[in-house]
Design an enzyme around this catalytic site. Structure first.
Site, short mmCIF file in Angstrom:
data_model
loop_
_atom_site.label_atom_id
_atom_site.label_comp_id
_atom_site.label_asym_id
_atom_site.label_seq_id
_atom_site.Cartn_x
_atom_site.Cartn_y
_atom_site.Cartn_z
N LYS A 51 0.94 -1.17 0.10
CA LYS A 51 -0.08 0.07 -0.10
C LYS A 51 0.71 1.32 -0.01
O LYS A 51 0.58 2.39 -0.31
CB LYS A 51 -0.76 0.05 1.34
CG LYS A 51 -1.79 -1.07 1.35
CD LYS A 51 -2.52 -1.05 2.69
CE LYS A 51 -2.09 -2.35 3.48
NZ LYS A 51 -2.78 -2.35 4.80
N GLU A 107 7.97 2.36 -7.06
CA GLU A 107 8.00 1.61 -5.53
C GLU A 107 8.24 3.00 -4.64
O GLU A 107 8.89 3.86 -5.03
CB GLU A 107 9.32 0.70 -5.41
CG GLU A 107 8.74 -0.65 -5.41
CD GLU A 107 8.28 -1.09 -4.10
OE1 GLU A 107 7.57 -0.38 -3.48
OE2 GLU A 107 8.54 -2.29 -3.83
N ASP A 111 14.87 -1.52 -0.02
CA ASP A 111 15.70 -1.77 1.17
C ASP A 111 16.73 -2.82 0.63
O ASP A 111 17.70 -2.55 -0.04
CB ASP A 111 14.68 -2.29 2.19
CG ASP A 111 15.46 -2.24 3.43
OD1 ASP A 111 16.64 -1.92 3.58
OD2 ASP A 111 14.77 -2.56 4.54
N LYS A 139 17.52 2.72 0.01
CA LYS A 139 18.43 2.84 1.08
C LYS A 139 19.63 1.78 0.34
O LYS A 139 19.70 0.46 0.34
CB LYS A 139 17.56 1.61 2.27
CG LYS A 139 16.63 2.43 2.96
CD LYS A 139 16.24 1.59 3.79
CE LYS A 139 15.35 2.43 4.98
NZ LYS A 139 14.57 1.57 5.73
N VAL A 161 12.23 4.51 8.91
CA VAL A 161 11.80 5.82 8.75
C VAL A 161 10.11 5.65 8.47
O VAL A 161 9.83 4.68 8.00
CB VAL A 161 12.22 6.75 7.73
CG1 VAL A 161 13.73 6.99 7.89
CG2 VAL A 161 12.12 6.07 6.41
N ARG A 173 1.32 6.48 7.89
CA ARG A 173 1.37 6.74 6.27
C ARG A 173 1.10 8.06 6.00
O ARG A 173 1.57 8.35 5.12
CB ARG A 173 0.51 5.47 5.66
CG ARG A 173 0.79 4.19 5.84
CD ARG A 173 -0.02 3.21 4.84
NE ARG A 173 0.11 1.86 5.22
CZ ARG A 173 1.04 1.11 4.65
NH1 ARG A 173 2.10 1.56 3.97
NH2 ARG A 173 1.07 -0.46 5.21
P1 IMP Z 1 13.01 -4.87 0.71
O1 IMP Z 1 13.34 -3.70 -0.52
O2 IMP Z 1 12.38 -6.26 -0.21
O3 IMP Z 1 13.84 -5.13 1.61
O4 IMP Z 1 11.64 -4.19 1.03
C1 IMP Z 1 11.26 -3.19 0.82
C2 IMP Z 1 9.83 -2.97 1.63
O5 IMP Z 1 10.20 -3.14 3.04
C3 IMP Z 1 9.04 -1.63 1.28
O6 IMP Z 1 7.95 -1.85 0.44
C4 IMP Z 1 8.45 -1.53 2.62
O7 IMP Z 1 7.19 -1.97 2.65
C5 IMP Z 1 9.34 -2.22 3.67
N1 IMP Z 1 10.39 -1.01 4.35
C6 IMP Z 1 11.48 -1.02 3.99
N2 IMP Z 1 12.16 -0.10 4.51
C7 IMP Z 1 11.29 0.73 5.60
C8 IMP Z 1 11.17 1.97 6.27
O8 IMP Z 1 12.23 2.31 6.62
N3 IMP Z 1 9.92 2.26 6.68
C9 IMP Z 1 8.77 1.50 6.46
N4 IMP Z 1 8.78 0.47 5.62
C10 IMP Z 1 10.01 0.03 5.07
MG MG Z 2 6.09 -1.11 -0.20
#
Ligand code: IMP
Ligand code: MG
Length: 189
Positions: A51, A107, A111, A139, A161, A173
């Site tokens: 979302k 997106e 992360d 990130k 964050v 949100r």
């Molecule tokens: P990744 O890139 O697979 O590790 O995951 C990304 C997802 O983790 C994003 O779509 C967010 O839902 C969540 N996420 C990663 N970092 C944060 C943050 O700092 N705050 C809130 N959600 C985060």
């Molecule tokens: Mg997301």
């Protein structure tokens, strides 16, 4: 009864503002300009992952004066362990076919990159004409997988964050800026 102006109740849980609402809006407008130029005659399908992305996507696409379509995916991680391995479950698929179409994948935050990597592989199997990625918050420190990102907003430090779509346990949100949570709020909320 009139609704009087009040501060957002989430404010008190924020220890530091990382990017103000104005900084975010300016960045989103700059990204929209660049993307519009590249996609002028391509009528892209813009795909977001629910979302968290919907705030960014709404602002970005309204600043893009070109022909485009919108669709969404929704994913869940089975468990924290699965998340580490990039196992995601598609809980909502696209409504439209993307075969032969230009796809702009949008997106809010990347992360580790595992979620995005999984979804891009899935979408590429459907044979789109092209796929590019636009991400507002990046990130770089935690990236496990190298994914080419064509349109990038801000680099974020390796910290959790909230705001502008990003949540902590589904809350925060609707803060218009990006902020750090106070340490005790992470446990409380
Ligand atoms: P990744 O890139 O697979 O590790 O995951 C990304 C997802 O983790 C994003 O779509 C967010 O839902 C969540 N996420 C990663 N970092 C944060 C943050 O700092 N705050 C809130 N959600 C985060
Ligand atoms: Mg997301």
């Amino acid at each position: 009864m009139t609704f009087t102006q009040r501060t957002n109740p989430y404010e008190e849980h924020i220890s530091e503002v990382i990017f103000t609402a104005e900084e975010i809006q300016n960045k989103v407008k700059a990204m929209a300009k660049e993307i519009s130029k590249d996609y002028m005659d391509k009528a892209p399908i813009c795909i977001g992952v629910l979302k968290g992305v919907f705030f960014f996507m709404a602002d970005l696409l309204r600043a893009m004066p070109i022909s485009l379509e919108v669709d969404f995916l929704a994913v869940n991680n089975y468990s924290p362990d699965d998340r580490k391995q990039g196992v995601v479950r598609l809980v909502k698929d696209l409504d439209v076919s993307i075969t032969g179409r230009h796809v702009l994948f949008i997106e809010d935050v990347i992360d580790t990159g595992l979620t995005l990597n999984y979804l891009l592989r899935n979408l590429k199997e459907r044979k789109p004409a092209s796929i590019n990625v636009a991400v507002l918050f990046n990130k770089p420190k935690l990236r496990f997988i190298d994914i080419p990102i064509q349109y990038k907003g801000f680099d974020l430090p390796d910290r959790f964050v909230v705001g502008y779509g990003l949540d902590h346990q589904e809350k925060f949100r609707n803060l218009p800026y990006i902020g750090m949570l106070k340490a005790n709020s992470i446990l409380e909320v």
